[in-house]
Design an enzyme around this catalytic site. Structure first.
Site, PDB file in Angstrom:
ATOM      1  N   GLU A  41       0.864  -1.188   0.000  1.00 33.38           N
ATOM      2  CA  GLU A  41       0.000   0.000   0.000  1.00 33.38           C
ATOM      3  C   GLU A  41       0.906   1.246   0.000  1.00 33.38           C
ATOM      4  O   GLU A  41       1.956   1.250   0.667  1.00 33.38           O
ATOM      5  CB  GLU A  41      -0.838  -0.043   1.295  1.00 33.38           C
ATOM      6  CG  GLU A  41      -1.738   1.129   1.567  1.00 33.38           C
ATOM      7  CD  GLU A  41      -2.445   0.991   2.941  1.00 33.38           C
ATOM      8  OE1 GLU A  41      -2.052   0.121   3.761  1.00 33.38           O
ATOM      9  OE2 GLU A  41      -3.388   1.752   3.186  1.00 33.38           O
ATOM     10  N   LYS A 115      -9.533   2.236  -1.731  1.00 35.10           N
ATOM     11  CA  LYS A 115      -9.723   1.535  -0.451  1.00 35.10           C
ATOM     12  C   LYS A 115     -11.076   1.884   0.177  1.00 35.10           C
ATOM     13  O   LYS A 115     -11.373   3.068   0.428  1.00 35.10           O
ATOM     14  CB  LYS A 115      -8.576   1.902   0.492  1.00 35.10           C
ATOM     15  CG  LYS A 115      -8.550   1.139   1.807  1.00 35.10           C
ATOM     16  CD  LYS A 115      -7.283   1.526   2.598  1.00 35.10           C
ATOM     17  CE  LYS A 115      -7.096   0.716   3.859  1.00 35.10           C
ATOM     18  NZ  LYS A 115      -5.839   1.078   4.566  1.00 35.10           N
ATOM     19  N   CYS A 148      -5.003  -3.410   2.580  1.00 37.98           N
ATOM     20  CA  CYS A 148      -4.712  -3.486   4.014  1.00 37.98           C
ATOM     21  C   CYS A 148      -5.949  -3.728   4.892  1.00 37.98           C
ATOM     22  O   CYS A 148      -6.493  -4.808   4.893  1.00 37.98           O
ATOM     23  CB  CYS A 148      -3.913  -2.264   4.450  1.00 37.98           C
ATOM     24  SG  CYS A 148      -2.972  -2.591   5.962  1.00 37.98           S
ATOM     25  N   VAL A 175      -0.033  -2.497  10.616  1.00 35.73           N
ATOM     26  CA  VAL A 175       0.582  -2.085  11.881  1.00 35.73           C
ATOM     27  C   VAL A 175       0.082  -2.942  13.041  1.00 35.73           C
ATOM     28  O   VAL A 175       0.760  -3.087  14.050  1.00 35.73           O
ATOM     29  CB  VAL A 175       0.341  -0.586  12.169  1.00 35.73           C
ATOM     30  CG1 VAL A 175       1.083   0.279  11.163  1.00 35.73           C
ATOM     31  CG2 VAL A 175      -1.137  -0.225  12.156  1.00 35.73           C
ATOM     32  N   MET A 176      -1.101  -3.517  12.921  1.00 42.14           N
ATOM     33  CA  MET A 176      -1.606  -4.442  13.945  1.00 42.14           C
ATOM     34  C   MET A 176      -1.103  -5.854  13.601  1.00 42.14           C
ATOM     35  O   MET A 176      -0.789  -6.144  12.444  1.00 42.14           O
ATOM     36  CB  MET A 176      -3.139  -4.429  13.975  1.00 42.14           C
ATOM     37  CG  MET A 176      -3.728  -3.088  14.355  1.00 42.14           C
ATOM     38  SD  MET A 176      -5.515  -3.178  14.688  1.00 42.14           S
ATOM     39  CE  MET A 176      -6.170  -3.586  13.084  1.00 42.14           C
TER      40      MET A 176
HETATM   41  C1  ACM Z   1      -3.871  -0.078   7.225  1.00 37.44           C
HETATM   42  O1  ACM Z   1      -4.989  -0.244   6.711  1.00 37.44           O
HETATM   43  N1  ACM Z   1      -2.883   0.455   6.535  1.00 37.44           N
HETATM   44  C2  ACM Z   1      -3.587  -0.516   8.587  1.00 37.44           C
END
Ligand code: ACM
Length: 264
Positions: A41, A115, A148, A175-176
């Site tokens: 991304e 997105k 993501c 990040v999670m």
């Molecule tokens: C994300 O959607 N970049 C965590």
């Protein structure tokens, strides 16, 4: 068919540097036989923006902006299909967290996805996607695209699978910690391959988890990146497995759905 993820570091607000890094890694994937390469991304700009002005600085039109032009050029040179995330500015100045699909000579720019499920501070800068979930026919395979945090909503992968995707390309900046465990289940429940291309490194204190993942329709992890190294992983996928939605002679994961009982 061979598919790849490119797990890379990205320098915030430095597209030229990120283009050359991506180009080198796509070349490596192609040299290993890959026909479809997935990049992270926002692979060109980085992720952790402080202001809308920063996003404006790096966002481009799709397809008439520099990042799509760069991707079309390397897809042509390397004879490969590429899915990559990039910040999009539309003709009215609206910003989207988008991904583009480009292909070899004769294919060129094929389309974009915006997105749908924005994560956290993305909501300060980007509009939620308005194009729906899209599946692209690249000849050998049908490729669905999500970005993501879309993974957190099982409807994303389900919609792409119901629209005919064999492979879900999933540019990410995770990040999670959960997606590397969840994506094999998204692959299993939809009987598709998933290719999550995550990034590594840190931006302004925000750390990306690496662990890019290619998963099979049987929930196998075919490739997983490390937490902190740049790497390219290339695997063979058996598309007939993704097209077989029966799991035994009496169950079909799509045919057995009972949408009349689902709460939409
Ligand atoms: C994300 O959607 N970049 C965590």
């Amino acid at each position: 068919m061979r598919v790849a993820f490119v797990q890379m570091n990205v320098e915030l607000l430095n597209p030229e540097k990120n283009y050359s890094r991506a180009e080198k890694m796509v070349k490596e994937a192609v040299e290993k036989g890959s026909k479809l390469v997935v990049l992270p991304e926002l692979f060109d700009s980085g992720y952790n923006f402080e202001s809308r002005d920063e996003v404006e600085e790096v966002a481009g039109e799709i397809p008439d902006g520099p990042t799509t032009e760069f991707l079309v050029e390397i897809a042509k040179d390397f004879d490969v299909f590429i899915v990559a995330g990039t910040a999009e500015k539309d003709e009215r100045g609206k910003l989207y967290n988008s991904a583009v699909l480009v292909g070899p000579v004769g294919w060129g720019y094929m389309g974009k996805y915006r997105k749908v499920h924005l994560f956290y501070r993305e909501k300060l800068f980007f509009q939620p996607g308005d194009l729906g979930f899209r599946v692209f026919n690249i000849g050998q395979a049908k490729v669905g695209v999500m970005i993501c945090f879309d993974w957190f909503f099982p409807e994303s992968a389900r919609t792409l699978a119901l629209k005919g995707a064999d492979i879900i390309a999933h540019p990410s900046n995770l990040v999670m910690p959960y997606a590397p465990r969840a994506m094999p289940i998204r692959a299993l429940e939809n009987r598709v391959y998933t290719v999550t291309a995550n990034r590594i490194g840190e931006e302004r204190g925000l750390r990306f988890i690496g662990k890019s993942t290619i998963a099979s329709p049987k929930a196998e992890v075919l490739a997983m990146g490390s937490e902190d190294e740049e790497e390219v992983a290339v695997v063979d996928v058996d598309l007939s497995l993704a097209r077989e939605k029966r799991i035994n002679e009496m169950n079909d994961v799509f045919g057995d759905r009972r949408p009349e009982h689902y709460f939409i």
